[in-house]
Design an enzyme around this catalytic site. Structure first.
Site, PDB file in Angstrom:
ATOM      1  N   ASN A 115      13.367  -5.378  27.888  1.00 38.26           N
ATOM      2  CA  ASN A 115      12.246  -6.278  28.199  1.00 38.26           C
ATOM      3  C   ASN A 115      12.559  -7.160  29.406  1.00 38.26           C
ATOM      4  O   ASN A 115      11.858  -8.133  29.662  1.00 38.26           O
ATOM      5  CB  ASN A 115      11.949  -7.168  26.990  1.00 38.26           C
ATOM      6  CG  ASN A 115      11.621  -6.350  25.760  1.00 38.26           C
ATOM      7  OD1 ASN A 115      10.839  -5.413  25.824  1.00 38.26           O
ATOM      8  ND2 ASN A 115      12.237  -6.696  24.632  1.00 38.26           N
ATOM      9  N   HIS A 117       3.861  -9.955  15.850  1.00 42.87           N
ATOM     10  CA  HIS A 117       5.320  -9.811  15.772  1.00 42.87           C
ATOM     11  C   HIS A 117       5.864 -10.367  14.451  1.00 42.87           C
ATOM     12  O   HIS A 117       5.325 -11.322  13.893  1.00 42.87           O
ATOM     13  CB  HIS A 117       5.929 -10.583  16.945  1.00 42.87           C
ATOM     14  CG  HIS A 117       7.389 -10.362  17.147  1.00 42.87           C
ATOM     15  ND1 HIS A 117       8.340 -11.229  16.681  1.00 42.87           N
ATOM     16  CD2 HIS A 117       8.056  -9.361  17.776  1.00 42.87           C
ATOM     17  CE1 HIS A 117       9.548 -10.783  17.030  1.00 42.87           C
ATOM     18  NE2 HIS A 117       9.397  -9.658  17.687  1.00 42.87           N
ATOM     19  N   GLU A 121      -0.948 -12.297  19.771  1.00 45.35           N
ATOM     20  CA  GLU A 121      -0.121 -12.130  20.969  1.00 45.35           C
ATOM     21  C   GLU A 121      -1.042 -11.881  22.152  1.00 45.35           C
ATOM     22  O   GLU A 121      -2.142 -11.354  21.967  1.00 45.35           O
ATOM     23  CB  GLU A 121       0.814 -10.918  20.789  1.00 45.35           C
ATOM     24  CG  GLU A 121       1.843 -11.144  19.716  1.00 45.35           C
ATOM     25  CD  GLU A 121       2.713  -9.916  19.452  1.00 45.35           C
ATOM     26  OE1 GLU A 121       2.938  -9.110  20.374  1.00 45.35           O
ATOM     27  OE2 GLU A 121       3.166  -9.776  18.313  1.00 45.35           O
ATOM     28  N   SER A 147       3.624  -6.269  21.633  1.00 40.01           N
ATOM     29  CA  SER A 147       4.972  -5.863  22.006  1.00 40.01           C
ATOM     30  C   SER A 147       5.214  -4.361  21.890  1.00 40.01           C
ATOM     31  O   SER A 147       6.016  -3.811  22.628  1.00 40.01           O
ATOM     32  CB  SER A 147       5.995  -6.620  21.166  1.00 40.01           C
ATOM     33  OG  SER A 147       5.801  -6.374  19.786  1.00 40.01           O
ATOM     34  N   ASP A 149       1.130 -16.036  21.372  1.00 39.78           N
ATOM     35  CA  ASP A 149       2.496 -15.618  21.696  1.00 39.78           C
ATOM     36  C   ASP A 149       2.454 -14.792  22.984  1.00 39.78           C
ATOM     37  O   ASP A 149       1.969 -13.669  22.999  1.00 39.78           O
ATOM     38  CB  ASP A 149       3.058 -14.797  20.526  1.00 39.78           C
ATOM     39  CG  ASP A 149       4.519 -14.401  20.734  1.00 39.78           C
ATOM     40  OD1 ASP A 149       5.002 -14.472  21.874  1.00 39.78           O
ATOM     41  OD2 ASP A 149       5.159 -14.009  19.733  1.00 39.78           O
ATOM     42  N   HIS A 161       5.439 -11.093  25.944  1.00 35.91           N
ATOM     43  CA  HIS A 161       5.467  -9.960  26.870  1.00 35.91           C
ATOM     44  C   HIS A 161       4.495 -10.123  28.046  1.00 35.91           C
ATOM     45  O   HIS A 161       4.328  -9.204  28.837  1.00 35.91           O
ATOM     46  CB  HIS A 161       5.173  -8.657  26.128  1.00 35.91           C
ATOM     47  CG  HIS A 161       6.250  -8.333  25.146  1.00 35.91           C
ATOM     48  ND1 HIS A 161       7.419  -7.685  25.502  1.00 35.91           N
ATOM     49  CD2 HIS A 161       6.364  -8.621  23.821  1.00 35.91           C
ATOM     50  CE1 HIS A 161       8.194  -7.578  24.444  1.00 35.91           C
ATOM     51  NE2 HIS A 161       7.580  -8.133  23.408  1.00 35.91           N
ATOM     52  N   LYS A 181      12.939 -12.373  27.695  1.00 33.94           N
ATOM     53  CA  LYS A 181      12.397 -11.099  28.179  1.00 33.94           C
ATOM     54  C   LYS A 181      12.303 -11.132  29.702  1.00 33.94           C
ATOM     55  O   LYS A 181      13.331 -11.041  30.353  1.00 33.94           O
ATOM     56  CB  LYS A 181      11.112 -10.800  27.437  1.00 33.94           C
ATOM     57  CG  LYS A 181      11.501 -10.424  25.999  1.00 33.94           C
ATOM     58  CD  LYS A 181      10.440 -10.324  24.991  1.00 33.94           C
ATOM     59  CE  LYS A 181      11.105  -9.984  23.655  1.00 33.94           C
ATOM     60  NZ  LYS A 181      10.282 -10.268  22.499  1.00 33.94           N
TER      61      LYS A 181
HETATM   62  C1  LIG Z   1      10.695 -10.662  21.196  1.00 32.30           C
HETATM   63  C2  LIG Z   1       9.538 -11.363  20.621  1.00 32.30           C
HETATM   64  C3  LIG Z   1       9.697 -12.595  19.976  1.00 32.30           C
HETATM   65  C4  LIG Z   1      11.048 -13.183  19.712  1.00 32.30           C
HETATM   66  O1  LIG Z   1      11.656 -13.644  20.868  1.00 32.30           O
HETATM   67  P1  LIG Z   1      13.256 -13.683  20.963  1.00 32.30           P
HETATM   68  O2  LIG Z   1      13.513 -14.642  22.058  1.00 32.30           O
HETATM   69  O3  LIG Z   1      13.710 -12.310  21.245  1.00 32.30           O
HETATM   70  O4  LIG Z   1      13.738 -14.187  19.635  1.00 32.30           O
HETATM   71  C5  LIG Z   1       8.558 -13.236  19.536  1.00 32.30           C
HETATM   72  N1  LIG Z   1       7.329 -12.696  19.696  1.00 32.30           N
HETATM   73  C6  LIG Z   1       7.155 -11.505  20.292  1.00 32.30           C
HETATM   74  C7  LIG Z   1       5.784 -10.957  20.445  1.00 32.30           C
HETATM   75  C8  LIG Z   1       8.246 -10.801  20.760  1.00 32.30           C
HETATM   76  O5  LIG Z   1       8.070  -9.597  21.311  1.00 32.30           O
END
Ligand SMILES: *Cc1c(COP(=O)(O)O)cnc(C)c1O
Length: 406
Positions: free
Chosen positions: A45, A131, A177, A181, A206, A209, A240
């Site tokens: 990522n 997620h 989101e 993801s 969220d 990505h 990411k």
């Molecule tokens: C990866 C991810 C997280 C968690 O983030 P980290 O920093 O890896 O703990 C939260 N939400 C989504 C949608 C993700 O893809």
């Protein structure tokens, strides 16, 4: 006891759901080394190629010289060091929100924030493909949970109507989101904002990505659509596209003050290492610069290039919405076989299976980075087309299962 685990592990193997770790002997990047072998890496990522960037390495090294490696305590005890404050200032400036709070991971941000926003008297409504961290946070809160099929606004609306009718005192929280993801598609944010306003709900978005990928200076989907002010709680990760580690919440001062006082994953966990905070600050400053914006535009060139290289059936499925391309094959073992075949050709593309996605919705998850070369993308495209042509891919006549709305 160990027999019990053996049995359970055997059951996982029998369903092609067993997972194991693989050791990477190099830094993250478009090419990585696994057991002495170089592979083109389409699994990460690290969308902008920042994880091993000299700018970030330097920021971390300079911070280690002054601050050492450990933060020593929780932020509230004695763990808030100047790099943490600088990072939150950089975040508020970049995201244009009044305040920001950094957690040790995106996962910690989600599981700390949702229980701070909702109690057992409240209702959290999530997109089906949210997620795991969002689902876990919702469960921890003790709130009533409702799930709507992926991006299904009608069903979200009926959940909101139900909650308003049956639990008139409850706080309503909508969680989704911006870029999903494992599917790489986007949420209909404009419509979600309309709904959340109509029902006076709190919107938690969220952007894990979308950060670094969408919107001016990589500020995310809300910024791309001019809806930043309508999103009450902006969640994201520094791990990411930003290439480092840690999670954040951006929002109002009152929200951040409340989280400092109530988010248990923030209160009861040691602060992130100051050097990581310094590296993340450097990443944000880079993204906010003209050079960072050029890197993001370069990523989009790579994304478009990848789509042009896909087998025709995949390319026909739609436009590029993100740096994630899911190649859904359904069967778990088939996804593993495909991943293995690609690895044999020097390409690392992970097979994603239950419980990350629904059973029978296994896939290869291809991610592209600004740091990939056209030649690497062409190599991947050639391999995918060859596998498809030789029947290694799915049979086009066979119905394709999907994780959506199941
Ligand atoms: C990866 C991810 C997280 C968690 O983030 P980290 O920093 O890896 O703990 C939260 N939400 C989504 C949608 C993700 O893809």
């Amino acid at each position: 006891m160990s027999d019990l685990f053996q049995e359970q592990l055997q059951a996982l193997r029998a369903q092609s759901l067993h997972r194991k770790l693989r050791e990477i002997g190099s830094a993250q990047g478009p090419e990585i080394e696994i057991v002495g072998r170089q592979l083109a890496n389409f699994s990460s990522n690290d969308y902008l190629g920042l994880a091993n960037d000299p700018l970030l390495r330097k920021a971390a090294t300079v911070a280690i010289k002054k601050f050492g490696v450990g933060a020593g305590a929780s932020r509230l005890v004695s763990g808030t060091q100047s790099p943490h404050v600088a990072l939150e200032n950089a975040l508020t400036k970049w995201k244009r929100t009044p305040a920001a709070l950094v957690f040790s991971s995106g996962y910690a941000a989600a599981v700390g924030t949702l229980p701070a926003l909702a109690s057992k008297h409240d209702v959290i409504i999530l997109d089906k493909l949210s997620h795991a961290s969002l689902i876990d946070g919702a469960r921890l809160s003790g709130a009533t949970i409702r799930v709507f099929p992926h991006n299904h606004l009608g069903k979200l609306e009926s959940h909101l109507e139900w909650a308003q009718r049956e639990l008139p005192e409850a706080r309503l929280i909508v969680v989704t989101e911006s870029v999903f993801s494992m599917d790489g598609d986007q949420a209909p944010l404009g419509e979600l904002v309309e709904l959340k306003k109509r029902f006076d709900a709190v919107l938690v978005l969220d952007e894990a990505h979308a950060i670094g990928v969408l919107g001016p200076n990589g500020r995310g989907l809300a910024a791309e659509l001019g809806l930043e002010r309508e999103v009450d709680v902006q969640l994201g990760t520094l791990s990411k596209a930003l290439g480092v580690s840690g999670g954040y919440i951006c929002g109002s001062r009152a929200l951040i003050d409340w989280l400092i006082n109530r988010a248990r994953s923030f209160i009861f966990s040691t602060a992130p290492p100051p050097a990581l905070a310094a590296a993340a600050t450097a990443a944000i400053e880079f993204l906010a610069s003209a050079e960072g914006e050029n890197r993001r535009l370069l990523l989009w060139k790579r994304i478009v290039r990848l789509h042009a290289e896909l087998p025709a059936a995949e390319a026909a499925k739609g436009t590029a919405n993100s740096a994630i391309v899911p190649w859904i094959v359904g069967d778990e073992q088939r996804a593993l076989d495909l991943a293995r075949a690609l690895q044999g050709e020097g390409l690392l593309v992970p097979a994603i299976r239950y419980p990350t996605v629904a059973k029978g919705a296994a896939r290869l998850r291809i991610t592209v980075s600004a740091a990939h070369t056209d030649a690497q993308i062409a190599q991947l495209g050639g391999a995918l087309r060859r596998l498809t042509a030789t029947g290694y891919g799915w049979d086009a006549a066979e119905p394709r299962k999907s994780g959506v709305g199941t």
